[in-house]
Structure formats: structure tokens, C-alpha cells
Design an enzyme around this catalytic site. Structure first.
Site, PDB file in Angstrom:
ATOM      1  CG  ASP A   1      39.975  40.577  46.655  1.00  0.00           C
ATOM      2  OD1 ASP A   1      40.901  40.458  47.471  1.00  0.00           O
ATOM      3  OD2 ASP A   1      39.993  41.396  45.709  1.00  0.00           O
TER       4      ASP A   1
ATOM      5  CG  ASP B   1      24.289  46.417  46.967  1.00  0.00           C
ATOM      6  OD1 ASP B   1      23.888  45.345  47.454  1.00  0.00           O
ATOM      7  OD2 ASP B   1      23.598  47.106  46.195  1.00  0.00           O
TER       8      ASP B   1
ATOM      9  CE1 TYR C   1      38.956  37.770  42.527  1.00  0.00           C
ATOM     10  CE2 TYR C   1      41.259  37.164  42.798  1.00  0.00           C
ATOM     11  CZ  TYR C   1      40.204  37.995  43.094  1.00  0.00           C
ATOM     12  OH  TYR C   1      40.390  39.045  43.948  1.00  0.00           O
TER      13      TYR C   1
ATOM     14  CG  ASP D   1      41.492  44.336  51.181  1.00  0.00           C
ATOM     15  OD1 ASP D   1      41.832  43.155  51.418  1.00  0.00           O
ATOM     16  OD2 ASP D   1      42.185  45.125  50.519  1.00  0.00           O
TER      17      ASP D   1
ATOM     18  CE  LYS E   1      24.019  44.095  42.847  1.00  0.00           C
ATOM     19  NZ  LYS E   1      23.672  45.213  43.755  1.00  0.00           N
TER      20      LYS E   1
HETATM   21  C1  IPM Z   1      44.082  38.644  48.358  1.00  0.00           C
HETATM   22  C2  IPM Z   1      44.767  39.435  47.283  1.00  0.00           C
HETATM   23  C3  IPM Z   1      44.813  38.590  46.026  1.00  0.00           C
HETATM   24  C4  IPM Z   1      43.387  38.299  45.624  1.00  0.00           C
HETATM   25  C5  IPM Z   1      45.606  39.212  44.862  1.00  0.00           C
HETATM   26  C6  IPM Z   1      47.019  39.519  45.256  1.00  0.00           C
HETATM   27  C7  IPM Z   1      45.550  38.352  43.633  1.00  0.00           C
HETATM   28  O1  IPM Z   1      44.129  40.646  47.092  1.00  0.00           O
HETATM   29  O2  IPM Z   1      44.599  37.576  48.736  1.00  0.00           O
HETATM   30  O3  IPM Z   1      43.032  39.082  48.827  1.00  0.00           O
HETATM   31  O4  IPM Z   1      42.749  39.144  44.979  1.00  0.00           O
HETATM   32  O5  IPM Z   1      42.898  37.216  45.960  1.00  0.00           O
HETATM   33 MG    MG Z   2      42.549  41.028  48.463  1.00  0.00          MG
END
Ligand code: IPM
Ligand code: MG
Length: 362
Positions: free
Chosen positions: A247, A223, A142, A251, A191
Site C-alpha cells: 500500500d 525501509d 488489514y 503510493d 522486514k
Molecule cells: C489503496 C487504498 C486502500 C488500501 C484504502 C482505501 C483502504 O489506499 O487501494 O491503496 O489501503 O488498500
Molecule cells: Mg493506498
């Protein structure tokens, strides 16, 4: 106690969910005799529209001068054509780096009332889903150098992924400390079969393990971890991982709990000034329609009280109110699941009002 909170409403559903969270914070302040003041900060698409910059320096300064920052969400299709270094998300990345919040804590915990909303089979859900992802937040790909160059008649894009030992060590410690306060199992995800940065990550984690003999450290390739999270989530207590893996995995982890709309997160560095936000995005498709779920942001405000302001009773008060509202069968659209008939469907404003009405001083 008096606390100054920097408030970033942001884009899409951001303003509506933050509005409800502030309503809850004010009600808690009233109950417990605190005073919270709010400093409004423009960040994301709205800041691009107003200032031509997703996070002007004076807005970052406001955050640095606050006791903590509460954030809704930023971004949306309106700013898709903005160049990469001026996108709304860039504001968020600059905020994280500017605040030095290297440790992002994302709980994946199923609310028993919402077990039906999980896409996993009941026999998997019944084994329990209660783990935390500790994500490194201000390093890795990032923040590495990136550029797009012309080479051999075509474009070539370069992103770089670097980690230093000290960057890994400080997040590793947070992982071990977090595990120590829970079930003492830490899974380091990387990884290392491919990446040098992951091999260094693994080495540093094992060096740290000597300082935490009471915590059981395991290693997992990212993975495989993605697969294990849906196959057998009960095996996890604390996962520690680098920025981009965290990240993606967070999710996935939020999804198996039934709703990304319920999950808060904290980002902390070495000071008590933290950044608190729901983990979901700005959901521009439902913005302004009173359809969003403010609970993730309200729970993020509870985390702020607990971790930055040392107000555990006040945080419990909010979490208990959320639980009571779910017990009574109120559901926003995202958590109503397949058995909609048995529940009372609410909008964002009503959900906020219900949670406020259920706050009781313990
Ligand atoms: C998160 C989001 C952010 C990230 C984006 C919006 C830059 O997906 O907070 O997980 O990737 O960190
Ligand atoms: Mg995210």
C-alpha cells in the site's frame, strides 16, 4: 463478445471518472463489435448513506455474478466519524476479500510525455522507470483481528499481522510469473530483521525460487526499498510484497512517475473475474468540479479488457489513444507540471472525450 461489468462509481470524483471510462468502453465495444452491459453497485460512503452499510451483501453478490468489476474510488471526510467497521474503506476491503482477489498489480511506469512532471531529477528519470508492484491484498494486518481495550486506565489498540505459508506462496507465485513475463528480476520486500511474518515470507520466497531458476530473486528490507525507489528506480523490474508495505510503496512509486492520476491497477484471484480501479483516492476536494483526471480509470478499463476478457487489441487501442492525446499536449491539472504554458489544459470530461476521439482500430 458479451460481458457484464459491475460498476462501482463510489464517492468524490468516483462518479465522474467512471463515467468517462464507461464512455471509452462503449466506444471500444462499438469499434470491435462487443457488447458490454453494466450493473450498478453501491459501495463506500454512498452505500452508507443509502443502505447504512458500505457494502450490503446483495451488492457484493452483484460483483460476484459479473465478469469483472470496475471501481472509481470510495471515501471522504463526510464519513470520518463513522466507526471503523462501517467506514467506506471497509466496503472495499470486504469486496476484495469477498472476490478473493489476493493479487494486486500496480505498475509504476513513466509516460515519456510526462517525464517533466516527475519530482525526481532528470538524470534519474532518464535511466527509466518501469516496474510493477505485486501487492498481497487480502491478508496481513488489514485483515487480522483488531480491538481497542481499556488497560491500566488508558486505551490500548491492537492490530494483528499474520501470514500463512500458503498465503505467501500464492502471491509469491504471481510475483515470479510476472517477472518471468518481463525482465526476470523479482525483488521480495519485507522486514525480516524485525517481523516473524517477514521471516516466513522470505523463507517461502526462497523455496519458490527453486521452481523459477530463470528468475533472479533478491531480498530487500522495506525501509531500504522506500529509499531505493526514489534513489534508483531503474533497478526494479517486479517487486512482490505484503499488503501494507505494498500500500505504502505503491503510493510512493506512483508519485515518481509524475501523476497518481494516470495509474491503473488490477486485482485478481484464481478466477478471471477481476477488480479494476485507479490507484488514487476519491479526491473529495475537487469532486464535481470537472478537474479530475479520468485516465487512471480509463487505463484500468483497458487492463480489464486485457487480463479478464482476453481482449489485447482492444486494450492496446485504449492505451494508444491515451498516448496520442498526451502527444498532442492535452493535460489535466494534475499532470500539467511546471511548464503549463506549452500545454492545453483540459478537464475530466474533455479528457474522456479526447481519448474516445483518438480510438482507432489497429
Ligand atoms: C489503496 C487504498 C486502500 C488500501 C484504502 C482505501 C483502504 O489506499 O487501494 O491503496 O489501503 O488498500
Ligand atoms: Mg493506498
Amino acid at each position: 463478445m458479451e460481458k457484464k461489468i459491475a460498476v462501482i462509481r463510489g464517492d468524490g470524483i468516483g462518479p465522474e471518472i467512471v463515467g468517462e471510462a464507461i464512455g471509452v468502453l462503449d466506444a471500444v465495444a462499438e469499434l470491435y463489435g462487443h457488447k458490454f452491459t453494466y450493473d450498478e453497485v453501491d459501495m463506500g460512503g454512498c452505500a452508507i448513506d443509502k443502505w447504512g452499510d458500505p457494502l450490503p451483501q446483495e451488492m457484493l453478490d452483484k460483483c460476484l455474478q459479473s465478469d469483472s468489476v470496475l471501481l472509481g474510488a470510495v471515501g471522504g471526510p463526510k464519513w470520518n466519524s463513522v466507526p471503523g467497521d462501517k467506514r467506506p474503506e471497509k466496503g472495499l476491503l470486504r469486496l476484495r476479500a469477498g472476490m478473493g482477489v489476493y493479487s494486486n498489480n500496480r505498475p509504476a511506469k513513466i509516460w515519456p510525455q510526462l517525464a517533466d512532471a516527475s519530482p525526481l531529477r532528470p538524470e534519474i528519470v532518464e535511466k527509466g522507470i518501469d516496474f510493477i508492484i505485486v501487492r498481497e491484498l487480502i491478508g496481513g494486518i488489514y485483515f487480522g483481528d483488531r480491538k481497542t481495550v481499556e488497560e491500566n486506565g488508558e486505551q490500548k489498540a491492537i492490530d494483528t499481522l499474520t501470514y500463512t505459508e500458503s498465503e505467501i506462496r500464492r502471491i509469491g507465485r504471481i510475483g515470479f510469473e510476472t517477472a518471468r513475463k518481463r525482465n526476470k528480476r523479482l525483488c521480495s520486500v519485507e522486514k525480516s530483521n524485525v517481523l516473524d511474518s517477514s521471516r516466513l515470507w522470505k523463507k517461502v520466497m526462497h523455496e519458490l525460487a527453486a521452481e523459477y531458476p530463470d528468475v533472479e530473486l533478491s531480498d530487500m528490507l522495506v525501509d531500504n526499498c522506500a529509499m531505493q525507489i526514489v534513489k534508483d528506480p531503474a533497478q526494479f523490474d517486479v517487486i512482490v510484497t505484503e499488503n501494507m508495505f505494498g500500500d505504502i510503496l505503491s503510493d510512493e512509486a506512483s508519485m515518481i512517475t509524475g501523476s497518481i492520476g494516470m495509474i491503473p491497477s488490477s486485482s485478481l484471484g484464481d478466477s478471471s473475474c477481476g477488480l479494476y480501479e485507479p490507484i488514487h483516492g476519491s479526491a473529495p476536494d475537487i469532486a464535481g468540479k470537472d478537474l479530475s483526471n479520468p485516465t487512471g480509470t480509463i487505463l484500468a478499463a483497458a487492463m480489464m479488457l486485457r487480463y479478464s476478457f482476453d481482449m489485447a487489441a482492444e486494450a492496446d487501442c485504449i492505451e494508444n489513444a491515451v498516448s496520442a492525446v498526451l502527444d498532442e499536449g492535452y493535460r489535466t491539472a494534475d499532470i500539467i507540471g511546471s511548464q503549463a504554458a506549452g500545454f492545453k489544459k483540459t478537464g475530466c470530461r474533455e479528457m474522456g472525450a479526447l481519448i474516445r476521439a483518438h480510438l482507432t482500430k489497429g
